[in-house]
Design a protein around this motif. Structure first.
Motif, short mmCIF file in Angstrom:
data_model
loop_
_atom_site.label_atom_id
_atom_site.label_comp_id
_atom_site.label_asym_id
_atom_site.label_seq_id
_atom_site.Cartn_x
_atom_site.Cartn_y
_atom_site.Cartn_z
N ALA A 27 -6.09 16.31 2.25
CA ALA A 27 -6.74 14.85 2.39
C ALA A 27 -5.51 14.09 2.44
O ALA A 27 -4.32 14.26 2.20
CB ALA A 27 -7.60 14.65 1.18
N SER A 28 -6.00 12.69 2.56
CA SER A 28 -4.94 11.71 2.46
C SER A 28 -5.65 10.58 1.62
O SER A 28 -6.98 10.23 1.58
CB SER A 28 -4.69 10.86 3.68
OG SER A 28 -5.55 10.35 4.53
N PHE A 57 1.04 -1.07 0.03
CA PHE A 57 0.13 0.16 -0.18
C PHE A 57 0.97 1.20 -0.05
O PHE A 57 1.85 1.44 0.71
CB PHE A 57 -0.86 -0.13 1.14
CG PHE A 57 -1.84 -1.08 1.32
CD1 PHE A 57 -3.00 -1.05 0.51
CD2 PHE A 57 -1.41 -2.48 1.48
CE1 PHE A 57 -4.12 -2.16 0.29
CE2 PHE A 57 -2.20 -3.43 1.82
CZ PHE A 57 -3.83 -3.24 1.37
N VAL A 58 0.52 2.16 -1.00
CA VAL A 58 1.13 3.59 -0.84
C VAL A 58 0.37 4.49 -0.50
O VAL A 58 -0.82 4.62 -1.06
CB VAL A 58 1.58 3.50 -2.30
CG1 VAL A 58 2.17 5.18 -2.52
CG2 VAL A 58 2.87 2.92 -2.73
N GLY A 59 0.83 5.27 0.59
CA GLY A 59 -0.16 6.30 1.05
C GLY A 59 0.33 7.84 0.72
O GLY A 59 1.58 8.00 0.48
N LEU A 60 -0.48 8.62 0.63
CA LEU A 60 -0.21 10.11 0.48
C LEU A 60 -1.04 11.06 1.11
O LEU A 60 -2.12 10.71 1.22
CB LEU A 60 -0.56 10.23 -1.19
CG LEU A 60 0.12 11.59 -1.76
CD1 LEU A 60 1.57 11.75 -1.65
CD2 LEU A 60 -0.10 11.48 -3.30
N ALA A 61 -0.30 12.13 1.69
CA ALA A 61 -1.20 12.98 2.47
C ALA A 61 -0.91 14.40 2.11
O ALA A 61 0.37 14.69 1.96
CB ALA A 61 -1.16 12.81 4.18
N LEU A 84 2.77 10.20 -6.27
CA LEU A 84 2.99 11.42 -5.96
C LEU A 84 2.63 12.28 -7.32
O LEU A 84 2.40 13.55 -7.22
CB LEU A 84 4.57 11.52 -5.25
CG LEU A 84 4.98 12.88 -4.65
CD1 LEU A 84 4.15 13.31 -3.76
CD2 LEU A 84 6.45 12.51 -4.05
N ARG A 85 3.63 11.86 -8.18
CA ARG A 85 3.72 12.79 -9.15
C ARG A 85 2.27 13.01 -9.96
O ARG A 85 1.84 14.24 -10.22
CB ARG A 85 4.48 12.03 -10.53
CG ARG A 85 4.57 12.68 -11.69
CD ARG A 85 5.79 12.15 -12.69
NE ARG A 85 5.82 12.96 -13.91
CZ ARG A 85 4.80 12.61 -14.99
NH1 ARG A 85 3.90 11.59 -14.90
NH2 ARG A 85 4.84 13.30 -15.74
N LYS A 86 1.60 12.01 -9.82
CA LYS A 86 0.19 12.10 -10.42
C LYS A 86 -0.59 13.16 -9.64
O LYS A 86 -1.44 14.12 -10.18
CB LYS A 86 -0.66 10.68 -10.34
CG LYS A 86 -1.86 10.81 -11.34
CD LYS A 86 -2.29 9.25 -11.47
CE LYS A 86 -3.89 9.23 -11.53
NZ LYS A 86 -4.53 7.87 -11.31
N ALA A 87 -0.62 12.95 -8.16
CA ALA A 87 -1.32 13.96 -7.40
C ALA A 87 -0.85 15.40 -7.67
O ALA A 87 -1.68 16.25 -7.58
CB ALA A 87 -1.19 13.53 -5.92
N VAL A 88 0.54 15.63 -7.68
CA VAL A 88 0.92 17.00 -7.79
C VAL A 88 0.56 17.50 -9.07
O VAL A 88 -0.12 18.64 -9.10
CB VAL A 88 2.56 16.84 -7.76
CG1 VAL A 88 3.12 18.43 -8.07
CG2 VAL A 88 3.05 16.70 -6.48
N SER A 128 -2.13 16.77 -10.61
CA SER A 128 -3.64 17.02 -10.67
C SER A 128 -3.94 18.17 -9.58
O SER A 128 -5.21 18.38 -9.49
CB SER A 128 -4.49 15.94 -10.61
OG SER A 128 -4.02 15.16 -9.30
N GLY A 129 -2.92 18.87 -8.87
CA GLY A 129 -3.33 19.60 -7.92
C GLY A 129 -3.48 19.21 -6.61
O GLY A 129 -3.80 20.24 -5.66
N GLY A 130 -3.43 18.23 -6.27
CA GLY A 130 -3.86 17.81 -4.82
C GLY A 130 -4.11 16.39 -4.67
O GLY A 130 -4.55 15.42 -5.65
#
Ligand code: ATP
Ligand code: MG
Length: 416
Positions: free
Chosen positions: A377-378, A369-373, A404-408, A410-412
């Motif tokens: 949100a997380s 599992f990979v998590g991101l906060a 991480l790259r995808k979230a960055v 798409s702005g969050g």
């Protein structure tokens, strides 16, 4: 113009090292439009080495030798080239003086054998070595030429670029072949291939998919008479590929995922922290291997045991009891905890079962599992990686960087 490569060294024949220099040389020849027709590997033996160079010269216009230019008894390439070309060896006095100076400057005693490094075939041209002591040379005779470069890879590749590349350009030759690699993360190899399938039949440039650990590559190879034509062919195909794949193409040629992610974060003035379980610091290691990462990466936690997850990151005991460490809930709590503890804008976490033991029917080996906060949100993503322990660990870091790259982009976190 045709060429052959002669790699010198018993280490190569014993399988103790890989011939990465010959690979680099072959690529440079192709890019220069010189046809490389054969490669040989010879041990540190004067007769066999001379024979190898002589044979190569009988077939090709140009022979590139690799290694065997050091000061020791088993460094015989100078002698072999001189013998094969039938020119005498002579001492280059200027080179000798410079060698003596540099030895003195390092405070080591001069030993006579070091003078061997100042020997070169009469009429040859010296190729300076900016990093090490062994110089290279180019020796021309009639329409034939031999280039000799030292074996240590860093010195070899620097000298290949600095001296051999321009030399090949002057000898000039017909059709050049140049490749460019597009690197894709966050999309599986089969889906990538599906999307670019119509382009795979192209003749010039050609497009070839390559599966790598945790990412996929597309190699574009163009043939042409000159650099501008080739660059246009490569650019056009790159444009076609990007139009089909979108922003999963993260980099080109040697650009790494960690370097690309860091530069995205840097552009947005965002700081990052990590929390790692099954990767044990591998993710932090990759991030810190990039020069200048300290602008972005604050640091991270290696929390291998449940106890550490609880104490360092504040993951709730009840959460661990109910869901276990390899869970979406734990991955999110780890990322949230690392963010809280470091004050970073974003935190990314990895937790899972790297194997080969420790798997259960519900939680098999390779479950990660990979998590991101972030502030708002997380999230967590679930993966099932194949392969051995090292493969699972490497793929986990790839998945973390890709998420991480995808979230960055798409702005969050919440919007990814
Ligand atoms: P040195 O002055 O260091 O002795 P040299 O020109 O004599 O340089 P070698 O002794 O052949 O070079 O090799 C030095 C080291 O460079 C080897 O121990 C090996 O680690 C590396 N090396 C040599 N040939 C190759 C090759 N073809 N590909 C990759 N590495 C190589
Ligand atoms: Mg040597």
């Amino acid at each position: 113009v045709t060429a052959e490569i002669v790699s010198v060294g018993t280490e190569l024949l014993l399988g103790q090292i890989e011939d990465t220099n010959a690979t680099a040389a072959a690529r440079v020849l192709a890019e220069a439009g010189v046809t490389c027709q054969r490669r040989q590997t010879v041990g540190d033996n004067l007769d066999r080495l001379t024979e190898a160079v002589r044979q190569a010269l009988s077939r090709a216009d140009l022979v590139l030798t690799i290694g065997g230019l050091g000061p020791t008894e088993d460094d015989l390439t100078r002698e072999a080239i001189a013998a094969a070309l039938e020119v005498p060896l002579e001492t280059d006095d200027e080179l000798l003086a410079r060698l003596q100076e540099s030895v003195q400057a390092r405070g080591v005693p001069w030993v006579h054998s070091l003078a061997r490094q100042a020997l070169r075939p009469t009429g040859s041209r010296v190729l300076p070595n900016a990093i090490g002591t062994a110089v290279g040379f180019i020796c021309e005779k009639g329409r034939k030429a031999v280039t000799a470069l030292p074996g240590p890879p860093r010195e070899f590749s620097a000298m290949l670029d600095e001296h051999v590349r321009p030399y090949l350009a002057t000898r000039g030759g017909g059709v050049r072949i140049v490749s460019r690699v597009l690197r894709v993360a966050g999309m599986g190899e089969s889906l990538m291939e599906e999307k670019v399938r119509p382009l795979l039949g192209s003749g010039n440039p050609t497009l070839a998919p390559l599966a790598k650990s945790g990412e996929a590559h597309l190699r574009i190879t163009a043939r042409g008479e000159d650099e501008i034509t080739i660059r246009h062919l490569l650019d056009d195909m790159e444009g076609e590929v990007r139009a089909r794949l979108g922003d999963v193409v993260y980099g080109v040629d040697e650009e790494t995922l960690e370097a690309c992610v860091l530069s995205l974060l840097r552009d947005r003035k965002v700081t990052l922290a990590t929390a790692e379980s099954c990767t044990g610091g591998l993710l932090g290691g990759r991030l810190t291997s990039v020069p200048g990462s300290s602008d972005v990466y604050l640091g991270g936690y290696v929390t291998y045991s449940n106890e550490m997850k609880l104490r360092a990151l504040g993951v709730a005991e009840r959460l661990l009891r109910e869901h276990g460490a390899a869970s979406e809930e734990c991955a999110r709590a780890m990322a949230e905890g690392a963010r809280r503890a470091t004050g970073a804008d974003w935190a990314v976490s990895v937790t899972g079962i790297a194997g080969p033991t420790g798997g259960t029917p519900e939680k098999p080996v390779g479950l990660v599992f990979v998590g991101l906060a972030d502030e708002a949100a997380s999230v967590a993503t679930q993966h099932r990686f194949g392969g051995d322990r090292e493969a699972v660990r490497h793929r986990s870091t790839q998945a973390a960087l890709a998420l991480l790259r995808k979230a960055v982009l798409s702005g969050g976190c919440g919007s990814s």
